[in-house]
Design a protein around this motif. Sequence first.
Motif, PDB file in Angstrom:
ATOM      1  N   GLY A   1       0.731  -0.655   0.196  1.00 32.19           N
ATOM      2  CA  GLY A   1       0.261  -0.320  -0.327  1.00 32.19           C
ATOM      3  C   GLY A   1       1.077   1.195   0.105  1.00 32.19           C
ATOM      4  N   VAL A   2       1.885   1.216   0.209  1.00 33.25           N
ATOM      5  CA  VAL A   2       2.933   2.885  -0.012  1.00 33.25           C
ATOM      6  C   VAL A   2       3.632   2.919  -1.842  1.00 33.25           C
ATOM      7  N   VAL A   3       3.128   4.240  -1.771  1.00 31.08           N
ATOM      8  CA  VAL A   3       3.686   4.631  -2.834  1.00 31.08           C
ATOM      9  C   VAL A   3       4.406   5.575  -3.261  1.00 31.08           C
ATOM     10  N   ALA A   4       5.058   5.936  -4.080  1.00 30.03           N
ATOM     11  CA  ALA A   4       6.506   7.144  -4.359  1.00 30.03           C
ATOM     12  C   ALA A   4       6.725   6.854  -5.911  1.00 30.03           C
ATOM     13  N   TYR A   5       6.294   8.780  -5.346  1.00 27.12           N
ATOM     14  CA  TYR A   5       5.699   9.751  -6.646  1.00 27.12           C
ATOM     15  C   TYR A   5       7.497  10.932  -6.729  1.00 27.12           C
ATOM     16  N   SER A   6       7.480  10.939  -7.976  1.00 25.47           N
ATOM     17  CA  SER A   6       8.000  12.338  -7.412  1.00 25.47           C
ATOM     18  C   SER A   6       7.225  13.193  -7.610  1.00 25.47           C
ATOM     19  N   ALA A   7       8.253  14.352  -6.732  1.00 21.37           N
ATOM     20  CA  ALA A   7       6.986  15.652  -6.286  1.00 21.37           C
ATOM     21  C   ALA A   7       7.670  16.682  -6.597  1.00 21.37           C
ATOM     22  N   ILE A   8       7.924  16.023  -8.384  1.00 18.48           N
ATOM     23  CA  ILE A   8       8.290  17.343  -9.551  1.00 18.48           C
ATOM     24  C   ILE A   8       7.211  17.812 -10.062  1.00 18.48           C
ATOM     25  N   CYS A   9       6.034  19.383 -10.154  1.00 21.16           N
ATOM     26  CA  CYS A   9       5.100  18.629 -11.022  1.00 21.16           C
ATOM     27  C   CYS A   9       5.771  18.479 -12.433  1.00 21.16           C
ATOM     28  N   THR A  10       4.961  18.441 -13.127  1.00 21.16           N
ATOM     29  CA  THR A  10       4.762  17.831 -14.236  1.00 21.16           C
ATOM     30  C   THR A  10       4.863  18.942 -15.928  1.00 21.16           C
ATOM     31  N   HIS A  11       4.046  20.271 -15.409  1.00 17.12           N
ATOM     32  CA  HIS A  11       4.128  21.763 -15.836  1.00 17.12           C
ATOM     33  C   HIS A  11       4.500  22.045 -15.550  1.00 17.12           C
ATOM     34  N   GLN A  12       5.178  22.963 -14.942  1.00 19.78           N
ATOM     35  CA  GLN A  12       6.701  23.448 -14.912  1.00 19.78           C
ATOM     36  C   GLN A  12       7.178  23.436 -13.910  1.00 19.78           C
ATOM     37  N   GLY A  13       7.642  22.121 -13.249  1.00 22.07           N
ATOM     38  CA  GLY A  13       8.700  21.741 -12.230  1.00 22.07           C
ATOM     39  C   GLY A  13       8.572  22.105 -11.197  1.00 22.07           C
ATOM     40  N   CYS A  14       7.419  22.399 -10.561  1.00 18.99           N
ATOM     41  CA  CYS A  14       7.664  23.310  -9.505  1.00 18.99           C
ATOM     42  C   CYS A  14       7.016  21.518  -7.963  1.00 18.99           C
TER      43      CYS A  14
ATOM     44  N   SER B   1       8.955   5.550 -13.259  1.00 16.89           N
ATOM     45  CA  SER B   1       8.648   5.189 -14.363  1.00 16.89           C
ATOM     46  C   SER B   1       9.093   6.175 -16.165  1.00 16.89           C
ATOM     47  N   GLY B   2       8.919   7.050 -15.900  1.00 18.65           N
ATOM     48  CA  GLY B   2       8.600   8.509 -17.018  1.00 18.65           C
ATOM     49  C   GLY B   2       9.559   9.350 -16.247  1.00 18.65           C
ATOM     50  N   ARG B   3       9.880  10.740 -17.303  1.00 12.87           N
ATOM     51  CA  ARG B   3      10.834  11.548 -16.970  1.00 12.87           C
ATOM     52  C   ARG B   3       9.902  12.452 -15.516  1.00 12.87           C
ATOM     53  N   VAL B   4      10.770  12.767 -14.897  1.00 14.54           N
ATOM     54  CA  VAL B   4      10.936  13.562 -14.218  1.00 14.54           C
ATOM     55  C   VAL B   4      10.847  14.713 -14.144  1.00 14.54           C
ATOM     56  N   GLY B   5       9.401  15.235 -13.564  1.00 12.45           N
ATOM     57  CA  GLY B   5       9.147  17.001 -13.601  1.00 12.45           C
ATOM     58  C   GLY B   5       9.008  17.744 -14.904  1.00 12.45           C
TER      59      GLY B   5
ATOM     60  N   VAL C   1      -3.446  12.897 -13.572  1.00  6.58           N
ATOM     61  CA  VAL C   1      -3.595  14.137 -13.747  1.00  6.58           C
ATOM     62  C   VAL C   1      -5.402  14.265 -13.354  1.00  6.58           C
ATOM     63  N   ILE C   2      -5.503  15.093 -12.121  1.00  8.16           N
ATOM     64  CA  ILE C   2      -7.164  14.940 -12.008  1.00  8.16           C
ATOM     65  C   ILE C   2      -7.754  16.445 -11.902  1.00  8.16           C
ATOM     66  N   GLY C   3      -6.384  17.765 -11.858  1.00 10.42           N
ATOM     67  CA  GLY C   3      -7.141  18.310 -12.019  1.00 10.42           C
ATOM     68  C   GLY C   3      -6.164  19.404 -12.543  1.00 10.42           C
ATOM     69  N   GLY C   4      -6.031  21.145 -13.331  1.00  7.59           N
ATOM     70  CA  GLY C   4      -5.179  21.576 -13.567  1.00  7.59           C
ATOM     71  C   GLY C   4      -4.431  21.330 -14.570  1.00  7.59           C
ATOM     72  N   PRO C   5      -3.378  21.854 -14.928  1.00  6.76           N
ATOM     73  CA  PRO C   5      -2.728  22.398 -16.385  1.00  6.76           C
ATOM     74  C   PRO C   5      -1.120  21.155 -16.116  1.00  6.76           C
ATOM     75  N   ALA C   6      -0.970  20.331 -14.998  1.00  3.64           N
ATOM     76  CA  ALA C   6       0.051  19.253 -15.731  1.00  3.64           C
ATOM     77  C   ALA C   6      -0.249  18.797 -16.514  1.00  3.64           C
ATOM     78  N   PRO C   7       0.462  17.977 -18.038  1.00  9.34           N
ATOM     79  CA  PRO C   7      -0.322  17.610 -18.830  1.00  9.34           C
ATOM     80  C   PRO C   7       0.293  15.574 -19.098  1.00  9.34           C
ATOM     81  N   ARG C   8       0.607  15.774 -17.514  1.00 12.63           N
ATOM     82  CA  ARG C   8       1.142  13.777 -17.123  1.00 12.63           C
ATOM     83  C   ARG C   8       0.854  13.967 -16.602  1.00 12.63           C
ATOM     84  N   PRO C   9       0.690  12.392 -15.745  1.00 15.93           N
ATOM     85  CA  PRO C   9       1.147  11.951 -14.582  1.00 15.93           C
ATOM     86  C   PRO C   9       2.959  12.382 -13.975  1.00 15.93           C
ATOM     87  N   LEU C  10       2.502  12.456 -12.905  1.00 16.50           N
ATOM     88  CA  LEU C  10       3.905  12.135 -11.832  1.00 16.50           C
ATOM     89  C   LEU C  10       4.500  11.051 -12.114  1.00 16.50           C
ATOM     90  N   ALA C  11       5.593  10.888 -12.017  1.00 13.92           N
ATOM     91  CA  ALA C  11       6.614   9.647 -12.154  1.00 13.92           C
ATOM     92  C   ALA C  11       6.487   8.731 -10.917  1.00 13.92           C
TER      93      ALA C  11
END
Length: 115
Positions: free
Chosen positions: A37-50, A107-111, A79-89
């Motif tokens: 049940g533990v998940v890990a994702y990049s904490a860098i947004c795929t929109h502008q890297g915030c 799983s993919g590009r970070v940021g 992505v369920i809201g906002g301008p991000a173009p793709r999911p977090l890695a």
Amino acid sequence: MAPDGTVRSDNRLNLVILARFDPAALTDETRARAADGVVAYSAICTHQGCPVNMWSKERDGFVCSCHASIFDPRNAAEVIGGPAPRPLAALGLKLKDGVVTVASAFSGRVGATQG
């Protein structure tokens, strides 16, 4: 780690979000990468890297504090809201002697995608 094997411990792209959910609440894809049940994702947004550094109780997702993109951690950080173009890695995780450890690269590009 960079493609050439260089460890970049001071790089902000190394920021990771860890969260624990009921494994039954995860999609099959997400459950396959999770460790009990533990998940890990990049904490860098795929929109502008915030930084993705907040939680929306109302939307049940991770939120980017800059432009309010929202990601669903139970469904591969889609992505369920906002301008991000793709999911977090996502990072694949596993349990090793009862400890959550990294099992695979992102799983993919970070940021953000540079254009």
